[in-house]
Enzyme design. Structure first.
Site, PDB file in Angstrom:
ATOM      1  CE  LYS A  22      15.556   2.487  -9.627  1.00 19.18           C
ATOM      2  NZ  LYS A  22      16.600   3.396  -9.168  1.00 19.18           N
ATOM      3  CG  ASN A  23      18.499   0.585  -7.344  1.00 23.65           C
ATOM      4  OD1 ASN A  23      18.322   1.369  -8.281  1.00 23.65           O
ATOM      5  ND2 ASN A  23      17.876   0.696  -6.193  1.00 23.65           N
ATOM      6  CB  CYS A 117      17.386  13.325  -5.395  1.00 25.95           C
ATOM      7  SG  CYS A 117      17.508  12.039  -4.183  1.00 25.95           S
ATOM      8  NE  ARG A 122      20.705   9.332  -2.567  1.00 24.37           N
ATOM      9  CZ  ARG A 122      19.934   8.799  -3.527  1.00 24.37           C
ATOM     10  NH1 ARG A 122      18.893   9.438  -3.937  1.00 24.37           N
ATOM     11  NH2 ARG A 122      20.245   7.625  -4.056  1.00 24.37           N
ATOM     12  CB  ILE A 124      29.638  10.827  -4.221  1.00 16.53           C
ATOM     13  CG1 ILE A 124      30.288  12.086  -4.780  1.00 16.53           C
ATOM     14  CG2 ILE A 124      28.258  10.666  -4.823  1.00 16.53           C
ATOM     15  CD1 ILE A 124      30.644  11.915  -6.244  1.00 16.53           C
ATOM     16  CG  ASP A 125      31.387  11.417   2.021  1.00 14.83           C
ATOM     17  OD1 ASP A 125      30.189  11.348   1.654  1.00 14.83           O
ATOM     18  OD2 ASP A 125      31.780  10.880   3.069  1.00 14.83           O
ATOM     19  CG  ASP A 305      15.078   2.005  -2.171  1.00 13.07           C
ATOM     20  OD1 ASP A 305      15.866   1.477  -2.967  1.00 13.07           O
ATOM     21  OD2 ASP A 305      15.275   3.122  -1.660  1.00 13.07           O
ATOM     22  CB  ILE A 327      18.899   4.868   4.773  1.00 11.80           C
ATOM     23  CG1 ILE A 327      18.738   3.465   5.338  1.00 11.80           C
ATOM     24  CG2 ILE A 327      19.917   4.943   3.640  1.00 11.80           C
ATOM     25  CD1 ILE A 327      20.015   2.821   5.830  1.00 11.80           C
ATOM     26  NE  ARG A 397      14.789   8.513 -11.524  1.00 12.66           N
ATOM     27  CZ  ARG A 397      15.578   9.015 -10.584  1.00 12.66           C
ATOM     28  NH1 ARG A 397      15.181  10.039  -9.843  1.00 12.66           N
ATOM     29  NH2 ARG A 397      16.769   8.507 -10.378  1.00 12.66           N
TER      30      ARG A 397
HETATM   31  C1  EPZ Z   1      21.214   3.238  -3.607  1.00  9.13           C
HETATM   32  O1  EPZ Z   1      21.444   4.625  -3.511  1.00  9.13           O
HETATM   33  C2  EPZ Z   1      19.914   3.101  -4.363  1.00  9.13           C
HETATM   34  N1  EPZ Z   1      20.059   3.695  -5.686  1.00  9.13           N
HETATM   35  C3  EPZ Z   1      18.784   3.793  -3.596  1.00  9.13           C
HETATM   36  O2  EPZ Z   1      17.572   3.486  -4.280  1.00  9.13           O
HETATM   37  C4  EPZ Z   1      18.688   3.180  -2.206  1.00  9.13           C
HETATM   38  O3  EPZ Z   1      17.722   3.899  -1.470  1.00  9.13           O
HETATM   39  C5  EPZ Z   1      20.047   3.272  -1.490  1.00  9.13           C
HETATM   40  O4  EPZ Z   1      21.060   2.642  -2.315  1.00  9.13           O
HETATM   41  C6  EPZ Z   1      20.043   2.571  -0.138  1.00  9.13           C
HETATM   42  O5  EPZ Z   1      19.723   1.237  -0.323  1.00  9.13           O
HETATM   43  C7  EPZ Z   1      20.712   2.979  -6.626  1.00  9.13           C
HETATM   44  O6  EPZ Z   1      21.183   1.882  -6.383  1.00  9.13           O
HETATM   45  C8  EPZ Z   1      20.806   3.619  -7.979  1.00  9.13           C
HETATM   46  P1  EPZ Z   1      23.814   4.740  -0.349  1.00  9.13           P
HETATM   47  P2  EPZ Z   1      22.899   5.134  -2.999  1.00  9.13           P
HETATM   48  O7  EPZ Z   1      25.110   5.207  -0.870  1.00  9.13           O
HETATM   49  O8  EPZ Z   1      23.929   4.173  -3.423  1.00  9.13           O
HETATM   50  C9  EPZ Z   1      25.137   8.103   2.692  1.00  9.13           C
HETATM   51  C10 EPZ Z   1      15.659   3.865  -5.490  1.00  9.13           C
HETATM   52  O9  EPZ Z   1      14.558   4.170  -5.027  1.00  9.13           O
HETATM   53  N2  EPZ Z   1      26.312   8.267   1.829  1.00  9.13           N
HETATM   54  O10 EPZ Z   1      23.663   3.329   0.091  1.00  9.13           O
HETATM   55  O11 EPZ Z   1      23.047   6.559  -3.384  1.00  9.13           O
HETATM   56  C11 EPZ Z   1      23.857   8.543   2.012  1.00  9.13           C
HETATM   57  O12 EPZ Z   1      23.671   9.936   2.168  1.00  9.13           O
HETATM   58  C12 EPZ Z   1      16.887   4.544  -4.952  1.00  9.13           C
HETATM   59  O13 EPZ Z   1      15.867   2.972  -6.340  1.00  9.13           O
HETATM   60  C13 EPZ Z   1      27.347   9.081   2.254  1.00  9.13           C
HETATM   61  O14 EPZ Z   1      27.293   9.679   3.326  1.00  9.13           O
HETATM   62  O15 EPZ Z   1      22.682   5.040  -1.428  1.00  9.13           O
HETATM   63  C14 EPZ Z   1      22.820   7.747   2.749  1.00  9.13           C
HETATM   64  O16 EPZ Z   1      22.518   8.405   3.965  1.00  9.13           O
HETATM   65  C15 EPZ Z   1      16.530   5.697  -4.012  1.00  9.13           C
HETATM   66  N3  EPZ Z   1      28.449   9.206   1.457  1.00  9.13           N
HETATM   67  C16 EPZ Z   1      23.540   6.439   3.078  1.00  9.13           C
HETATM   68  O17 EPZ Z   1      24.936   6.710   2.936  1.00  9.13           O
HETATM   69  C17 EPZ Z   1      28.563   8.546   0.260  1.00  9.13           C
HETATM   70  O18 EPZ Z   1      29.610   8.689  -0.409  1.00  9.13           O
HETATM   71  C18 EPZ Z   1      23.187   5.284   2.151  1.00  9.13           C
HETATM   72  O19 EPZ Z   1      23.357   5.734   0.824  1.00  9.13           O
HETATM   73  C19 EPZ Z   1      27.498   7.726  -0.148  1.00  9.13           C
HETATM   74  C20 EPZ Z   1      26.382   7.596   0.651  1.00  9.13           C
END
Ligand code: EPZ
Length: 430
Positions: A22-23, A117, A122, A124-125, A305, A327, A397
């Site tokens: 999915k991801n 969520c 979450r 996106i900085d 996950d 995480i 989902r």
């Molecule tokens: C992806 O989310 C996945 N979603 C998540 O899977 C998965 O848990 C996550 O990666 C970690 O592997 C998709 O791919 C659609 P991150 P993502 O950016 O990209 C922080 C599922 O169950 N962060 O790797 O949003 C964030 O808060 C979902 O399929 C920032 O601080 O995760 C977190 O603590 C749930 N600033 C850490 O980084 C940012 O700009 C990792 O988040 C972005 C993230």
């Protein structure tokens, strides 16, 4: 509202085909609009999130033809609107990949700021930091992210946190930027590599995906291609833990065992036999499960996950276990539901201390998010009696035909949408 009704106690036995990741699919679908030519994508999982992503793409003019349940033909040529509607973002966070794709191709994009969520804020900085390093001007107004640039130019980005989304989003935006982009402290997940491979099949020049330094040489144009998405290591891991918890014997097929190494290692540690072959992994849980410690980490560490699924298993393992979630800041919400099934777990901050119990008992519970929902299904499969799970739309989902695949392994699980159907299920299963 639909629910899962589960009568626990049956060991899961047999083989199950794992679908596309999915991801990886969410990012690859978004990336496919970066060319005016047609792209054919195979092994797309038929789940809510990928369907929502395709709706968002069609809403701005992409033409999408479903060849079969898992194969789509996409043409982005006709895209005229570069603003993604609010309600598509509400459905899936990952629509922010359209920001990177549209910015990368058109030097302009507008997306509603995705909300948090159930598992954390979450932010996106890091996505924004990356786009700015490529010369984009980013404004956040009225809950919208507006990104534009004269012409994106390669930049050097050091990610402050390892972020799958930010790594992929910046890769998308940099693919057609002028000059070279370097992303340091990049995420190394298999789906990051899959997106890089897909972009390279479209004519991009990306090296180092899968390591923490990715180098991208911008190209003026991307062309059409045909591509098959990698198998979903989290779906595979979920079935592997379902085998462990139900004392079963399950072979997950059409997987890449290397992507499952941290999951297989933990299953072995808690007493399961794990057998790997080229594209399958077999999990046999012949002995009682034993305790362990686990900390979620970016790939190749144990995936966040899979945290709810291993917690469910450790809740039935002899001894005291510790699970540390490094995480996300709020990924133990499901423990309250699991406690209602008899689990003995104490959550302190981002750590869960688990005292294994001899059994779970069936209860009426709700799925708080996608992976926790799948983990609660696993708990229901092992529980004594019947479990009814609400809010299964979260589970749908990311899991295609989850109930049907479990039924094919011997589980007594059914989707019910009324009290009458639930009563019938209870009568049928005793
Ligand atoms: C992806 O989310 C996945 N979603 C998540 O899977 C998965 O848990 C996550 O990666 C970690 O592997 C998709 O791919 C659609 P991150 P993502 O950016 O990209 C922080 C599922 O169950 N962060 O790797 O949003 C964030 O808060 C979902 O399929 C920032 O601080 O995760 C977190 O603590 C749930 N600033 C850490 O980084 C940012 O700009 C990792 O988040 C972005 C993230």
């Amino acid at each position: 509202m639909e629910q899962y009704a589960i009568k626990g106690g049956n060991p899961l036995v047999g083989e199950v085909e794992i679908g596309g990741a999915k991801n990886a699919a969410l990012a690859i679908l978004a990336a496919s609009i970066m060319t005016d030519e047609t792209v054919l994508i195979e092994n797309v999982p038929d789940v809510r999130d990928t369907n929502a992503m395709m709706q968002a793409m069609e809403s701005i003019g992409a033409i999408i033809e479903r060849i079969d349940r898992h194969t789509v033909k996409i043409t982005g040529k006709a895209i005229k609107d570069l603003a993604i509607e609010d309600d598509f973002i509400k459905k899936i966070r990952a629509s922010y990949y359209l920001l990177g794709a549209l910015l990368g191709k058109y030097n302009k994009a507008q997306v509603t700021l995705p909300g948090g969520c159930n598992i954390g804020l979450r932010p996106i900085d890091q996505h924004i930091k990356g786009f700015r390093a490529l010369g984009a001007e980013i404004r956040i107004e009225h809950g919208l992210i507006i990104a534009e640039a004269e012409q994106l130019k390669g930049g050097h980005i050091y990610m402050d946190v390892v972020s799958v989304g930010a790594t992929i989003d910046v890769m998308l935006a940099a693919a057609m930027a002028e000059g070279q982009t370097i992303i340091e402290n990049a995420a190394k997940e298999p789906h990051v590599v899959d997106v890089a491979n897909f972009l390279n099949c479209m004519g991009a020049s990306i090296k180092g995906a899968g390591t923490d330094v990715i180098r991208i040489k911008g190209v003026p144009k991307l062309h059409g291609t045909e591509y098959a998405i990698i198998p979903d290591q989290i779906e595979a891991g979920t079935f592997m833990f379902a085998a462990a918890v139900t004392k079963g014997d399950v072979t997950v097929k059409n997987v890449i065992p290397k992507h499952l190494e941290s999951i297989s290692a933990k299953l072995t540690e808690i007493g399961c036999e794990v057998e790997e072959s080229d594209d399958a992994v077999r999990v046999v849980a012949a002995k009682p499960l034993t305790h362990t410690h686990v900390k979620t980490l970016p790939y190749p560490g144990f995936p966040t996950d899979m945290q709810p699924q291993i917690t469910v298993a450790l809740g039935l393992s002899k001894g005291t276990s510790i699970v540390t979630e490094s995480i996300f800041e709020n990924r133990f919400k499901y423990v309250d539901e699991l406690t209602r099934m008899g689990a003995s777990i104490k959550v302190e901050g981002n750590t869960a201390i688990i005292d294994g119990v001899s059994k779970y008992t069936g209860a009426s519970i709700s799925a708080p998010d996608l992976r926790a929902g799948a983990a609660l299904v696993i708990a229901g499969l092992a529980a004594e009696g019947t479990t009814v799970i609400d809010d299964i739309k979260f589970i749908e989902r990311g899991y295609e035909d989850f109930d049907l695949k479990l039924q094919s392994l011997g589980a007594q699980i059914e989707k019910v949408s009324s009290e009458r159907e639930l009563r019938k299920f209870r009568l049928k299963t005793g």
